[in-house]
Write an enzyme that holds these catalytic residues in place. Structure first.
Site, PDB file in Angstrom:
ATOM      1  N   ASP A   1       0.909  -1.074  -0.024  1.00 44.35           N
ATOM      2  CA  ASP A   1       0.039  -0.109  -0.044  1.00 44.35           C
ATOM      3  C   ASP A   1       0.940   1.118   0.149  1.00 44.35           C
ATOM      4  O   ASP A   1       2.160   1.065   0.254  1.00 44.35           O
ATOM      5  CB  ASP A   1      -1.011   0.137   1.191  1.00 44.35           C
ATOM      6  CG  ASP A   1      -2.228   0.831   0.739  1.00 44.35           C
ATOM      7  OD1 ASP A   1      -2.110   1.775  -0.124  1.00 44.35           O
ATOM      8  OD2 ASP A   1      -3.183   0.586   1.727  1.00 44.35           O
TER       9      ASP A   1
HETATM   10  C1  NOJ Z   1      -4.067   4.025   0.308  1.00 46.61           C
HETATM   11  C2  NOJ Z   1      -5.091   3.188   0.359  1.00 46.61           C
HETATM   12  O1  NOJ Z   1      -5.170   2.334   1.645  1.00 46.61           O
HETATM   13  C3  NOJ Z   1      -5.363   2.186  -0.825  1.00 46.61           C
HETATM   14  O2  NOJ Z   1      -6.580   1.480  -0.636  1.00 46.61           O
HETATM   15  C4  NOJ Z   1      -4.973   2.723  -2.157  1.00 46.61           C
HETATM   16  O3  NOJ Z   1      -5.650   1.964  -3.418  1.00 46.61           O
HETATM   17  C5  NOJ Z   1      -4.022   3.303  -2.231  1.00 46.61           C
HETATM   18  N1  NOJ Z   1      -3.713   4.398  -1.182  1.00 46.61           N
HETATM   19  C6  NOJ Z   1      -3.586   3.900  -3.740  1.00 46.61           C
HETATM   20  O4  NOJ Z   1      -4.378   5.158  -3.674  1.00 46.61           O
END
Ligand code: NOJ
Length: 736
Positions: free
Chosen positions: A273
């Site tokens: 993430d």
């Molecule tokens: C953080 C989020 O937790 C995740 O779900 C998301 O896909 C990513 N950022 C990318 O934006």
């Protein structure tokens, strides 16, 4: 009945249509890998957010994937740098959070789950894929499979709620929808199952917080949807921010290697993430970014989203022997395999005229409307207030009546509010509408507009109050410790009730709010989880009676946030409440210490929730009868055939979501009080009766037991067929 999971079909499909090509892909991956320098390999493992500003880096081979650009001209420009300027011409993988639609926004995932309709969810994902890929996006970070049992967590909006079985069905439907029949098709959007794992169990419902989950609970509750989606061919997986029992997922080799690759045979790609590799340092799990990089890569991460640790440190880590070249090669293989599977080497560019042609196609809007209609849950309908058939003039009030941006919900990056149909827009086609918003926005505490709404109510035959949450109140990092309607919304509802007119409340929100008191102030209540572009049209159909509600709640509604986490399928306690709860004000003064019965309940809010999982009314009434099992005793390889009669005893043609629950009465570990094992949407004409059946293979009663073995333990079980998780009568059977 479709109890026999969609998984099998998904798995067969994936194998059947890509088997011969996969052989060629492995060869091409290895050939290409053989030509790559270590720097080029590291470049493939690096994902950054942006476009034009990275052209030089892309041309130098330092970037393997980008996120967050959706202009096809920009996508083609960065792709050109990768394909035509970098030494080996490896195409970029362009990604985006396409979570509940791209341009045509569908209900938030929690709303999609409320449909209990995997077909419409799959269709929604397919439409999202068609619209997103037309902009050059070939990878989405969806579906979110995090089991969420606490509405204080803002991200409940993004998942399928509290139940593992529903999570499996919805997750697999989305994966199939996004990826389509053939990964190499230009409309195939690689799915990313996330967040692996336990992110939704954040303590206290506070985002990014620690989660304490046993291995058995991971296997029984949190893993199933991930495993099912892997079996259905999901191409990628994202690690979660949180730790589980002290191990942050991004550096957890047991999760990413032993379970994911070893037990489940995943050959897709693993991405972190956003900076979750870097955050191993904040967790106090890694000393610095270099250490964090070593931990992540060695745990089994292939691609780094935005920590920049991989580009900065992998080379030195390989030279120092802390990461082996073999590990890097495996990671890069996973990345290249994905790019070959998606046909990016053959088809790197997007037709720049396509996006405008496919966005908001009539069939996309029609499907979004169907999904929104099926997602709305009827919570109350005293004296058949709904549908509003005889009203001619209605007062429309409340901050969510005309909130085109907010009804799109969280993660609607690319939805455009000018395309949104609000309830106010739509209701004007059916009624003479007086509009007095009463409040400016959902958090508004300024009550000065309520008097005008009250006065206007006098001129109306009925009042429809739209309350709920602005989009910004749910989603990532938007957690709440209280779940009541914000601002003066409850006051607005009470003021409308005081007019004596029939009052319909429509809640449009991103989570299950505590609305018990508000329900007492209205005649009917519809609950819509941010319904997206066509939400207004869907709600107008329901209010007029052109459509009949069929949504069911994918989460338990609480009386008070203090009850959270509260979910229907909790393990049985040694002292379950037997219905004799004595509440706060009924306790005699100086009552004896044990006089309250010593069972499991709250003195102020009692034992039960406000409304159970699976709950949802209709304009008609359904009656269940003659529930029969084909046998009383089953062998491990049997299939349980459950038949039931469902009658539509009211005056509307309607659809009932019939739910099948099971309880394993005695286990080697404590078992859930009930578990959803199947559901079916059954459509019946007014007055119609139908004999229907579920087929439940005994093997689906298996769970991870005391010895951490996945087995069906022989013994006694109970089974319910009902319209929600708290209704119906238990039917007994035995597994020998
Ligand atoms: C953080 C989020 O937790 C995740 O779900 C998301 O896909 C990513 N950022 C990318 O934006």
């Amino acid at each position: 009945m479709k109890i026999k999971s969609l998984l099998l079909i998904g798995a067969l499909f994936a194998v059947g249509c890509s088997a011969p090509k996969e052989d060629q892909i492995d060869k091409r991956v290895n050939d290409l890998l053989g030509k790559m320098t270590l720097e080029e390999k590291i470049g493939q493992m690096n994902q950054v957010s942006g476009g034009y500003q990275f052209i030089d880096q892309i041309a130098a081979g330092n970037i393997g994937s980008i996120l967050n650009i959706v202009d096809p001209v920009e996508v083609n420009a960065v792709q050109k740098a990768a394909v035509e300027q970098s030494r080996l011409g490896i195409p970029l993988l362009v990604s985006r959070d396409v979570i509940h639609g791209f341009r045509t926004i569908f209900p938030i995932p929690l709303g999609m789950a409320a449909t209990f309709n995997p077909e419409i969810v799959e269709k929604g994902a397919r439409i999202a894929a068609i619209e997103a890929t037309a902009s050059g996006v070939r990878w989405t970070f969806s579906p979110m499979l995090d089991i969420a049992r606490d509405s204080r967590w803002g991200r409940v909006a993004e998942g399928s709620g509290e139940d593992p079985y529903l999570d499996v069905q919805m997750g697999v439907a989305m994966v199939k929808g996004y990826q389509g029949d053939n990964y190499a098709d230009p409309t195939s959007l690689a799915a990313c199952v996330k967040h692996f794992v336990g992110y939704g169990a954040a303590e206290g419902g506070r985002d990014y917080n620690t989660a304490m989950i046993s291995e058995r609970a991971l296997r029984n509750t949190y893993f199933p949807a991930f495993k099912a989606c892997v079996e259905a061919g999901a191409l990628t997986l994202m690690t979660s921010f949180n730790d589980v029992d002290g191990l942050p997922s991004t550096g957890n080799d047991w999760l990413l290697t032993d379970i994911l690759r070893g037990e489940w045979g995943f050959d897709g790609m693993v991405v972190t993430d956003w900076n979750s590799s870097g955050e191993l340092v904040s967790h106090g799990y890694a000393e610095d970014l270099k250490d964090a990089t070593a931990l992540s890569v060695n745990a089994g991460v292939d691609m780094d989203m935005m920590s920049f640790g991989f580009v900065q440190h992998i080379k030195a880590l390989v030279e120092e022997g802390r990461i082996s070249e073999k590990t890097i090669d495996n990671a890069v293989r996973n990345i290249l395999r994905l790019k070959f599977r998606l046909g990016l080497f053959e088809n790197p560019y997007v037709d720049e005229t396509l996006a405008a042609k496919v966005a908001y196609a009539p069939e996309h809007l029609e499907a979004a409307k169907q999904c929104a209609t099926e997602s709305v849950i009827l919570l109350q309908n005293n004296n058949n207030t709904l549908p509003l058939k005889s009203a001619k003039t209605i007062l429309v009030t409340g901050p969510m009546a005309d909130a085109p941006y907010d009804q799109l919900g969280t993660w609607a990056f690319d939805g455009e509010e000018q395309h949104t149909v609000t309830p106010l827009d739509a209701l004007k086609n059916d009624y003479k509408v007086i509009y007095e918003p009463g409040l400016g926005y959902s958090r508004d505490n300024n009550t000065s507009g309520i008097a005008a709404a009250k006065a206007a109510a006098r001129r109306a035959d009925a009042v429809v109050v739209f309350v709920g949450e602005e989009a910004i109140l749910s989603g990532e990092a938007h957690c709440l410790s209280q779940l009541n309607l914000q601002g003066a919304q409850s006051k607005l509802i009470a003021a409308m009730k005081a007019t004596g007119k029939p009052v319909v409340v429509v809640v449009i929100a991103g989570r299950m709010l505590t609305i018990e008191k508000d329900m007492a102030q209205c005649d009917a209540m519809l609950y819509s989880l941010h319904p997206g572009t066509m939400g207004g049209a869907a709600i107008a159909d329901l209010i007029t009676g052109r459509a009949v509600p069929s949504g069911k709640s994918p989460m338990t509604f609480l009386r008070d946030a203090g009850q959270a986490p509260f979910y229907y399928n909790h393990p049985m306690t040694g002292r379950p409440n037997n219905g004799t709860e004595t509440l706060l004000n009924d306790i005699p003064i100086k009552a004896g210490q044990t006089s309250l019965g010593c069972t499991s309940y709250y003195l102020d809010s009692g034992y039960g929730p406000h409304l159970p999982f699976g709950y949802g009314l209709s304009y008609t009434t359904f009656e269940y009868s003659d529930i029969t099992l084909d046998k009383q005793q089953y062998a491990a390889d049997d299939t349980i055939v459950v038949e039931y009669t469902l009658a539509n005893t009211g005056s509307y043609d309607a659809t009932e979501v019939v739910q099948l629950y099971v309880r394993d009465l005695v286990g080697s570990v404590v078992r859930p009080v009930k578990e959803l094992k199947g559901f079916e949407r059954v459509a019946l004409k007014a007055g119609e009766t139908k004999r229907c059946r579920f087929e439940l293979p005994v093997s689906e009663l298996a769970y991870w037991n005391r010895d951490m073995k996945y087995v069906v333990e022989p013994g006694k079980f109970q089974l319910w067929v009902a319209g929600d998780s708290a209704s119906g009568e238990a039917h007994s059977f035995e597994v020998k």
